[in-house]
Motif scaffolding. Structure first.
Motif, mmCIF file in Angstrom:
data_model
loop_
_atom_site.group_PDB
_atom_site.id
_atom_site.type_symbol
_atom_site.label_atom_id
_atom_site.label_comp_id
_atom_site.label_asym_id
_atom_site.label_seq_id
_atom_site.Cartn_x
_atom_site.Cartn_y
_atom_site.Cartn_z
ATOM 1 N N GLN A 1 57.067 36.408 30.090
ATOM 2 C CA GLN A 1 57.028 35.008 29.694
ATOM 3 C C GLN A 1 55.927 34.823 28.639
ATOM 4 O OE1 GLN A 1 56.629 32.332 32.988
ATOM 5 N NE2 GLN A 1 56.951 30.519 31.753
ATOM 6 N N LYS A 2 56.140 33.899 27.731
ATOM 7 C CA LYS A 2 55.113 33.614 26.733
ATOM 8 C C LYS A 2 53.912 32.966 27.412
ATOM 9 C CE LYS A 2 57.601 33.122 22.373
ATOM 10 N NZ LYS A 2 57.908 32.194 21.253
ATOM 11 N N LYS A 3 52.719 33.376 26.943
ATOM 12 C CA LYS A 3 51.495 32.853 27.539
ATOM 13 C C LYS A 3 51.406 31.328 27.366
ATOM 14 C CE LYS A 3 47.882 35.363 26.739
ATOM 15 N NZ LYS A 3 46.664 35.860 26.045
ATOM 16 N N THR A 4 51.851 30.827 26.202
ATOM 17 C CA THR A 4 51.790 29.374 25.967
ATOM 18 C C THR A 4 52.685 28.623 26.948
ATOM 19 O OG1 THR A 4 53.485 29.703 24.257
ATOM 20 C CG2 THR A 4 51.191 29.509 23.524
ATOM 21 N N ASP A 5 53.877 29.196 27.226
ATOM 22 C CA ASP A 5 54.803 28.551 28.177
ATOM 23 C C ASP A 5 54.245 28.605 29.602
ATOM 24 O OD1 ASP A 5 56.506 28.116 26.075
ATOM 25 O OD2 ASP A 5 57.786 29.857 26.506
ATOM 26 N N LEU A 6 53.646 29.754 29.955
ATOM 27 C CA LEU A 6 53.093 29.903 31.292
ATOM 28 C C LEU A 6 51.932 28.937 31.509
ATOM 29 C CD1 LEU A 6 53.175 31.474 33.963
ATOM 30 C CD2 LEU A 6 51.677 33.194 32.931
ATOM 31 N N ALA A 7 51.051 28.822 30.512
ATOM 32 C CA ALA A 7 49.920 27.897 30.617
ATOM 33 C C ALA A 7 50.428 26.459 30.746
ATOM 34 C CB ALA A 7 49.011 28.044 29.402
ATOM 35 N N TYR A 8 51.466 26.116 29.972
ATOM 36 C CA TYR A 8 52.015 24.764 30.028
ATOM 37 C C TYR A 8 52.604 24.453 31.402
ATOM 38 C CZ TYR A 8 54.950 20.720 28.991
ATOM 39 O OH TYR A 8 55.538 19.471 29.016
ATOM 40 N N SER A 9 53.372 25.422 31.951
ATOM 41 C CA SER A 9 54.003 25.186 33.252
ATOM 42 C C SER A 9 52.972 25.093 34.368
ATOM 43 C CB SER A 9 55.037 26.282 33.557
ATOM 44 O OG SER A 9 54.400 27.539 33.660
ATOM 45 N N LEU A 10 51.839 25.774 34.191
ATOM 46 C CA LEU A 10 50.777 25.722 35.201
ATOM 47 C C LEU A 10 49.769 24.600 34.935
ATOM 48 C CD1 LEU A 10 50.076 29.568 35.565
ATOM 49 C CD2 LEU A 10 51.244 28.093 37.206
ATOM 50 N N ARG A 11 49.980 23.887 33.829
ATOM 51 C CA ARG A 11 49.131 22.746 33.459
ATOM 52 C C ARG A 11 47.667 23.164 33.304
ATOM 53 N NH1 ARG A 11 51.728 17.856 37.219
ATOM 54 N NH2 ARG A 11 53.840 18.087 36.396
ATOM 55 N N MET A 12 47.464 24.211 32.533
ATOM 56 C CA MET A 12 46.104 24.679 32.268
ATOM 57 C C MET A 12 46.009 25.164 30.829
ATOM 58 S SD MET A 12 46.005 28.367 34.283
ATOM 59 C CE MET A 12 46.240 27.617 35.894
ATOM 60 N N THR A 13 44.779 25.304 30.343
ATOM 61 C CA THR A 13 44.579 25.809 28.993
ATOM 62 C C THR A 13 44.829 27.319 28.962
ATOM 63 O OG1 THR A 13 42.238 26.304 29.313
ATOM 64 C CG2 THR A 13 42.799 24.070 28.583
ATOM 65 N N GLU A 14 45.113 27.841 27.758
ATOM 66 C CA GLU A 14 45.325 29.280 27.627
ATOM 67 C C GLU A 14 44.053 30.059 27.940
ATOM 68 O OE1 GLU A 14 47.705 31.059 24.507
ATOM 69 O OE2 GLU A 14 48.400 29.048 23.910
ATOM 70 N N GLU A 15 42.896 29.476 27.618
ATOM 71 C CA GLU A 15 41.626 30.152 27.909
ATOM 72 C C GLU A 15 41.432 30.307 29.418
ATOM 73 O OE1 GLU A 15 42.007 27.603 25.878
ATOM 74 O OE2 GLU A 15 41.609 28.541 23.927
ATOM 75 N N PHE A 16 41.737 29.240 30.159
ATOM 76 C CA PHE A 16 41.602 29.298 31.612
ATOM 77 C C PHE A 16 42.614 30.281 32.199
ATOM 78 C CE2 PHE A 16 42.011 27.434 35.965
ATOM 79 C CZ PHE A 16 40.681 27.586 36.339
ATOM 80 N N LEU A 17 43.848 30.304 31.652
ATOM 81 C CA LEU A 17 44.875 31.241 32.103
ATOM 82 C C LEU A 17 44.431 32.682 31.840
ATOM 83 C CD1 LEU A 17 47.709 31.897 33.178
ATOM 84 C CD2 LEU A 17 48.571 31.602 30.849
ATOM 85 N N ASP A 18 43.820 32.932 30.659
ATOM 86 C CA ASP A 18 43.335 34.280 30.347
ATOM 87 C C ASP A 18 42.353 34.774 31.401
ATOM 88 O OD1 ASP A 18 44.769 34.864 28.083
ATOM 89 O OD2 ASP A 18 43.314 33.935 26.721
ATOM 90 N N ALA A 19 41.453 33.896 31.821
ATOM 91 C CA ALA A 19 40.453 34.277 32.830
ATOM 92 C C ALA A 19 41.126 34.628 34.150
ATOM 93 C CB ALA A 19 39.448 33.139 33.030
ATOM 94 N N ILE A 20 42.144 33.844 34.542
ATOM 95 C CA ILE A 20 42.856 34.112 35.798
ATOM 96 C C ILE A 20 43.628 35.429 35.703
ATOM 97 C CG2 ILE A 20 44.759 33.322 37.265
ATOM 98 C CD1 ILE A 20 43.850 30.442 36.670
ATOM 99 N N LEU A 21 44.315 35.647 34.573
ATOM 100 C CA LEU A 21 45.087 36.879 34.412
ATOM 101 C C LEU A 21 44.180 38.107 34.443
ATOM 102 C CD1 LEU A 21 47.584 35.777 31.594
ATOM 103 C CD2 LEU A 21 48.068 36.048 34.044
ATOM 104 N N ASN A 22 43.000 38.012 33.831
ATOM 105 C CA ASN A 22 42.055 39.134 33.860
ATOM 106 C C ASN A 22 41.555 39.396 35.277
ATOM 107 O OD1 ASN A 22 42.129 39.850 31.131
ATOM 108 N ND2 ASN A 22 40.677 38.236 30.570
ATOM 109 N N ASP A 23 41.309 38.321 36.037
ATOM 110 C CA ASP A 23 40.887 38.477 37.442
ATOM 111 C C ASP A 23 41.977 39.166 38.253
ATOM 112 O OD1 ASP A 23 38.450 37.308 36.987
ATOM 113 O OD2 ASP A 23 38.999 35.331 37.783
ATOM 114 N N LEU A 24 43.231 38.767 38.011
ATOM 115 C CA LEU A 24 44.347 39.370 38.747
ATOM 116 C C LEU A 24 44.479 40.856 38.407
ATOM 117 C CD1 LEU A 24 47.023 36.531 38.489
ATOM 118 C CD2 LEU A 24 45.790 37.247 40.547
ATOM 119 N N LYS A 25 44.324 41.207 37.145
ATOM 120 C CA LYS A 25 44.394 42.618 36.751
ATOM 121 C C LYS A 25 43.275 43.419 37.400
ATOM 122 C CE LYS A 25 45.372 44.150 32.662
ATOM 123 N NZ LYS A 25 46.579 44.945 32.945
ATOM 124 N N THR A 26 42.068 42.825 37.488
ATOM 125 C CA THR A 26 40.934 43.489 38.136
ATOM 126 C C THR A 26 41.224 43.749 39.609
ATOM 127 O OG1 THR A 26 39.392 42.423 36.611
ATOM 128 C CG2 THR A 26 38.465 43.306 38.641
#
Length: 307
Positions: A1-26
């Motif tokens: 899924q596109k990051k912009t679409d995922l951030a929009y559906s989760l109602r968060m900024t892309e920067e905040f989504l990046d932090a969550i995705l990095n935490d999940l990968k860790t």
């Protein structure tokens, strides 16, 4: 899924989504981040509480069953230890991913996302009776029978709580008992079963291991395996509650991994060379040491090594 679409559906900024995705990968969630595309690298099906419950009921389980599937949790045992419990129901919790899965003696149970089955079942025993000895062994036999049922051969149970296939570990059991002031005893029966473990994710496991899919020629769904496993455990618990370990004693011989082997019993302050000769009627391990003395080991707080 596109990051912009995922951030929009989760109602968060892309920067905040990046932090969550990095935490999940860790944490070990198998995410692939390629440019603007986010992909979850999980093969096969996700767990589904409705499908699992239907599979259990196909085995004529007549008690109410509550099945909960969670995505990320520290451990499924912890979820049920703290959960409210209607004694007329059997409660089961399964997780796609555990951050703090535990094995016996506090060992870490490797729990990568979407690869295996991590589940706990809560069962209330008669408040006026102590839980009989041998519960872990009876559950081991239940898992043994479930794996035979789905077509796996050479399944054995290693006292007190490991399931082996062709001398490799496929599953483990962790039982915790929660008692309260009304003398009720709830057994939290935790099971970790390797279903389809990617080799690279299992590289940190400190002993030979295997998984369900490595031993089957035809595909089987994770939900079906979970349902078969739960049904076998419930069937076993019904018998165990009425009759204790006695009905399982005669079954144990055919699935005893240790019997006839030699090895070591390692305690915190000592170790001894032994031959494993079976179990007692209440589920204790019988060993013979170098001096030809028979000993009973009741506690699981030892490590058993095979030569």
């Amino acid at each position: 899924q596109k990051k912009t679409d995922l951030a929009y559906s989760l109602r968060m900024t892309e920067e905040f989504l990046d932090a969550i995705l990095n935490d999940l990968k860790t944490l070990g969630v198998p995410l692939t981040l390629s440019g603007e595309i986010v992909a979850l690298d999980v093969q096969g099906e996700f767990l589904n509480s409705i499908l699992i419950r239907e599979k259990v009921r196909s085995y004529d389980i007549d008690r109410d069953l509550e099945v909960e599937v969670v995505n990320i949790v520290d451990s499924t045992n912890n979820v049920l230890v703290s959960s409210k419990f209607n004694s007329s129901k059997i409660k089961v919790c399964l997780a796609e991913f555990q951050t703090g899965g535990r094995g016996r003696r506090g060992k870490f149970w490797h729990s990568p996302c979407g690869a295996n089955i991590y589940m706990s079942l809560k069962w209330r025993f008669n408040p006026k009776k102590l839980i009989p000895n041998g519960l872990s062994l009876a559950i081991g036999i239940a898992i043994h029978e479930a794996l035979i049922d789905i077509g796996i051969e050479d399944v054995k149970v290693k006292w007190p709580n490991d399931i082996m296939v062709k001398k490799m570990k496929i599953a483990g059991i962790l039982i915790e008992v929660v008692a309260d002031t009304s003398q009720r005893s709830d057994a939290i029966i935790g099971v970790g079963l390797n279903f389809d473990m990617p080799r690279q994710l299992g590289s940190r496991i400190d002993q030979p291991w295997t998984d369900v899919c490595s031993h089957l020629s035809k595909k089987i769904g994770r939900n079906d395996v979970a349902g078969i496993l739960i049904a076998s455990i419930i069937k076993t618990l019904k018998i165990f509650e009425r009759e204790g370990f006695h009905p399982f004693f005669s079954i144990w011989d055919k699935c005893d991994f240790l019997k006839g082997k030699t090895g070591k019993v390692v305690k915190s302050d000592s170790q001894s060379n032994v031959k494993f000769v079976g179990i007692s009627t209440d589920g204790a391990l019988i060993v013979v040491n170098d001096r030809k003395e028979r000993q009973l080991i009741h506690s699981g707080e030892v490590s058993l090594k095979i030569e």
